[in-house]
Design an enzyme around this catalytic site. Structure first.
Site, PDB file in Angstrom:
ATOM      1  N   LYS A  73      84.970  30.701 -43.880  1.00  0.00           N
ATOM      2  CA  LYS A  73      84.278  31.883 -43.712  1.00  0.00           C
ATOM      3  C   LYS A  73      83.910  32.647 -44.970  1.00  0.00           C
ATOM      4  CE  LYS A  73      86.642  34.014 -40.611  1.00  0.00           C
ATOM      5  NZ  LYS A  73      87.470  34.579 -41.268  1.00  0.00           N
ATOM      6  N   THR A  75      83.947  31.742 -48.063  1.00  0.00           N
ATOM      7  CA  THR A  75      83.167  30.724 -48.798  1.00  0.00           C
ATOM      8  C   THR A  75      81.680  30.971 -48.223  1.00  0.00           C
ATOM      9  OG1 THR A  75      84.659  29.102 -49.106  1.00  0.00           O
ATOM     10  CG2 THR A  75      82.441  28.560 -49.851  1.00  0.00           C
ATOM     11  N   ARG A  96      88.886  40.878 -47.873  1.00  0.00           N
ATOM     12  CA  ARG A  96      90.192  41.261 -48.114  1.00  0.00           C
ATOM     13  C   ARG A  96      90.988  40.742 -49.293  1.00  0.00           C
ATOM     14  NH1 ARG A  96      92.514  39.270 -42.408  1.00  0.00           N
ATOM     15  NH2 ARG A  96      91.133  37.790 -42.682  1.00  0.00           N
ATOM     16  N   LYS A 107      97.902  27.823 -46.655  1.00  0.00           N
ATOM     17  CA  LYS A 107      96.608  27.897 -46.681  1.00  0.00           C
ATOM     18  C   LYS A 107      96.106  27.908 -48.108  1.00  0.00           C
ATOM     19  CE  LYS A 107      92.959  31.349 -45.588  1.00  0.00           C
ATOM     20  NZ  LYS A 107      92.781  32.800 -45.161  1.00  0.00           N
ATOM     21  N   ALA A 288      95.080  39.392 -39.067  1.00  0.00           N
ATOM     22  CA  ALA A 288      93.639  39.309 -38.063  1.00  0.00           C
ATOM     23  C   ALA A 288      94.557  39.145 -36.825  1.00  0.00           C
ATOM     24  CB  ALA A 288      92.850  38.456 -38.164  1.00  0.00           C
ATOM     25  N   PHE A 316      89.320  35.361 -38.898  1.00  0.00           N
ATOM     26  CA  PHE A 316      89.533  34.272 -37.773  1.00  0.00           C
ATOM     27  C   PHE A 316      87.974  34.325 -36.986  1.00  0.00           C
ATOM     28  CE2 PHE A 316      94.213  35.164 -37.928  1.00  0.00           C
ATOM     29  CZ  PHE A 316      94.426  34.066 -38.689  1.00  0.00           C
ATOM     30  N   PHE A 404      79.895  20.182 -44.526  1.00  0.00           N
ATOM     31  CA  PHE A 404      80.721  19.213 -45.275  1.00  0.00           C
ATOM     32  C   PHE A 404      80.088  17.655 -45.645  1.00  0.00           C
ATOM     33  CE2 PHE A 404      84.853  21.371 -43.214  1.00  0.00           C
ATOM     34  CZ  PHE A 404      84.390  22.570 -44.085  1.00  0.00           C
ATOM     35  N   TRP A 433      78.831  25.881 -50.580  1.00  0.00           N
ATOM     36  CA  TRP A 433      80.247  25.215 -51.321  1.00  0.00           C
ATOM     37  C   TRP A 433      79.606  24.573 -52.621  1.00  0.00           C
ATOM     38  CZ3 TRP A 433      82.217  20.801 -52.651  1.00  0.00           C
ATOM     39  CH2 TRP A 433      83.767  20.771 -52.991  1.00  0.00           C
TER      40      TRP A 433
END
Length: 579
Positions: A73, A75, A96, A107, A288, A316, A404, A433
């Site tokens: 998200k 990215t 954030r 993460k 979140a 999220f 991906f 990406w």
């Protein structure tokens, strides 16, 4: 072909002096406080300086229900901003600041990824300009004030207290709700006993630690609109009750002013840049699943006066961060969004279609790395549900299929078809990406078109409804629940909050991000369930009431092989292994 790590890509990038980024926005040195060459804080009086400028278009990036790996998200948020720049627009991203707990836990970094990142990546993911440390200090000052006041009132008469200029607050140690905080994942601190030792070492009681980004002060930082508003919000924060059940505030403790002083610099948004030189505001980091999970109103307000398009991000999925963005953040800011970008991955949709469990640190099952249209189509129901949730607010939805390397063209086309049939304004594959802004140009074009559509934005509920009614609207209309059941303690708390005058606050549901329901094991689009509300708390300073659905931890723990084990530094001071 060997793909460089996110950190290697970031370290190889050309980082422009932050004053050059500021000049692109029309800011000069007098508008900034510099933190080295590549980051700065922006003064709040910029809002007055440019108050006559029209607002830019306002875009929120959210996602489907993610796997534990996340679906890119941030990215996508950065890639979209870069792509808008490729189209010649003055675009700004607002995201954030990450907690160092997740950064060093499972993460890893949160600056985006690949060729769609905010840089310098090390600064972004670590101390930045010290805002989280300021929150930590302010929060723990309150905790120290509580235990000091309780200690002194315990040993002093009313007359002695009066001589010290104090009135007895009569703190109920069993009614305290204010823990201490630290910005690390440390499960051993979830439950602690303090005050052990001699009489001068304080009074003994059980308490605990939360992670700093779960602090109400962090939520306040993200929702405040001025220094005056910050001071007022801080004064209303409740830390517990006295022995008659009356709430005790930071103003009662005499600590509200000092807390505001500790946050006077943190309130200014931080200016950074994307890999391709677009301005990026990085400010505030509320969780979140406990808080509202959005970056600061002040950053958005400044960005909207300076940019043509402002791309922000909610934590999220649409059922959590986006719902809170609309019902909490937009109420406090008065800002009206123009479009939603809903990030979907083929990996996550296959999981929702019944695919094998996705576990961080383990290789993906072949179901996720080879074409499987049947599994994907079943999981498409989760995407359709999130589109439905976003459309309830009257905002056009653009689905970004974050591609991906293992995804096939047939799978991408299937996701795009599912999205359009579910009512999305557009559905576009995005390869930001791997290719940065160039890989998201088609997405940016769709977003520009969506922003030009008529706005029919509306909130999901009016504030004057009873707390239970607001909770049940979210549970039924967003999560798809049949109803809500309240434990006895939650019933009592709701009654107390409404009697105290907090019934008109918006709702900030605390629930798992791994399911549309309260149960993380329920994938896809769960039905036939009832949402359990075990407890209800009030963040009066932040300005919301948050029900806890099931067991929610405010202090994460570290895995057996945490991310920090891969982080190091070489003899030249260059960071290695951050992400």
């Amino acid at each position: 072909m060997t793909v460089p790590s996110d950190l290697e890509i970031a370290q190889a990038a050309h980082v422009r002096p932050i004053i050059d980024i500021a000049h692109k926005l029309g800011l000069d040195e007098d508008d900034l406080d510099f933190y080295g060459k590549y980051k700065a804080k922006v003064h709040l009086d910029v809002l007055n300086k440019y108050q006559d400028r029209p607002l830019g278009k306002y875009i929120d990036v959210t996602a489907i229900t993610p796997t534990p790996l996340g679906e890119g998200k941030t990215t996508t948020t950065v890639g979209l901003t870069q792509a808008l720049g490729c189209l010649g627009h003055n675009a700004v991203t607002c995201i954030r600041q990450p907690s160092m707990g997740p950064t060093f836990g499972i993460k890893g970094g949160a600056a985006g990824g690949g060729y769609s990142q905010v840089i310098p990546m090390e600064d972004f993911n670590l101390h930045l300009t010290g805002d989280i440390h300021a929150i930590t200090a302010a929060h723990n000052l309150v905790a120290a004030a509580i235990d000091a006041r309780w200690f002194h009132e315990y040993r002093m008469t009313d007359e002695k207290l009066a001589e010290a200029g104090l009135e007895r607050i009569d703190i109920d140690p069993y009614g305290l709700t204010w823990n201490r905080v630290v910005d690390m994942n440390d499960r051993a601190l979830r439950h602690v006993i303090i005050g052990l030792g001699d009489k001068v070492d304080g009074l003994e009681r059980q308490t605990g630690y939360d992670i700093t980004v779960a602090s109400e002060l962090m939520a306040i930082l993200a929702l405040t609109t001025s220094l005056k508003d910050l001071r007022e919000r801080v004064s209303r924060v409740i830390v517990g009750t006295n022995k008659k059940g009356v709430p005790i505030t930071l103003e009662d403790l005499g600590v509200a002013g000092a807390v505001a002083v500790l946050l006077k610099d943190a309130i200014m948004p931080n200016l950074m840049q994307t890999l391709e030189g677009q301005p990026a505001f990085v400010h505030a980091g509320p969780f979140a699943n406990i808080a509202h999970g959005n970056s600061s109103i002040l950053a958005d307000q400044i960005a909207l006066r300076l940019g043509d398009y402002v791309v922000t991000e909610s934590g999220f999925g649409a059922d959590i961060g986006m719902e809170k963005f609309f019902n909490i953040k937009c109420r406090a800011s008065g800002l009206v969004p123009n479009a939603v970008v809903l990030v979907a991955t083929i990996r996550a949709l296959k999981m929702h279609g019944g695919g094998p469990r996705v576990v961080p640190g383990r290789p993906l099952d072949s179901a996720y790395t080879s074409e499987n249209l049947e599994l994907l189509e079943k999981g498409g129901a989760n995407l359709a549900k999130h589109i439905e949730i976003a459309r309830k607010f009257g905002v056009p939805v653009v689905v970004a299929v974050n591609r991906f390397s293992a995804d096939t063209d047939a799978e991408v086309k299937l996701v795009e078809r599912i999205a359009l049939e579910a009512g999305a304004y557009a559905a576009v594959m995005s390869d930001h990406w791997a290719h940065g802004g160039d890989g998201a140009v088609e997405l940016a074009e769709a977003v520009v078109s969506a922003c030009d559509q008529p706005s029919n934005f509306n909130f999901l509920y009016p504030l004057d409804l009873p707390l239970k009614s607001k909770i049940e609207i979210i549970a039924k209309e967003v999560y798809g629940a049949d109803g809500v059941e309240y434990e006895d303690v939650a019933e009592r708390q709701i009654k107390q909050y409404e009697q105290a005058g907090y019934g008109n606050l918006p709702i900030c549901m605390a629930k798992t991000h791994l399911s549309l329901s309260h149960d993380p094991s329920k994938k896809g689009v769960p039905t036939g369930f009832t949402v359990p509300v075990r407890e209800v708390r009030a963040s009066v300073g932040a300005g919301f009431v948050y029900p806890l659905l099931g067991k929610m931890s405010t202090m994460p723990g570290l895995p057996s092989h945490p991310a920090f084990m891969d982080v190091d530094i070489d003899e030249n001071g260059r960071v290695k292994g951050l992400f």
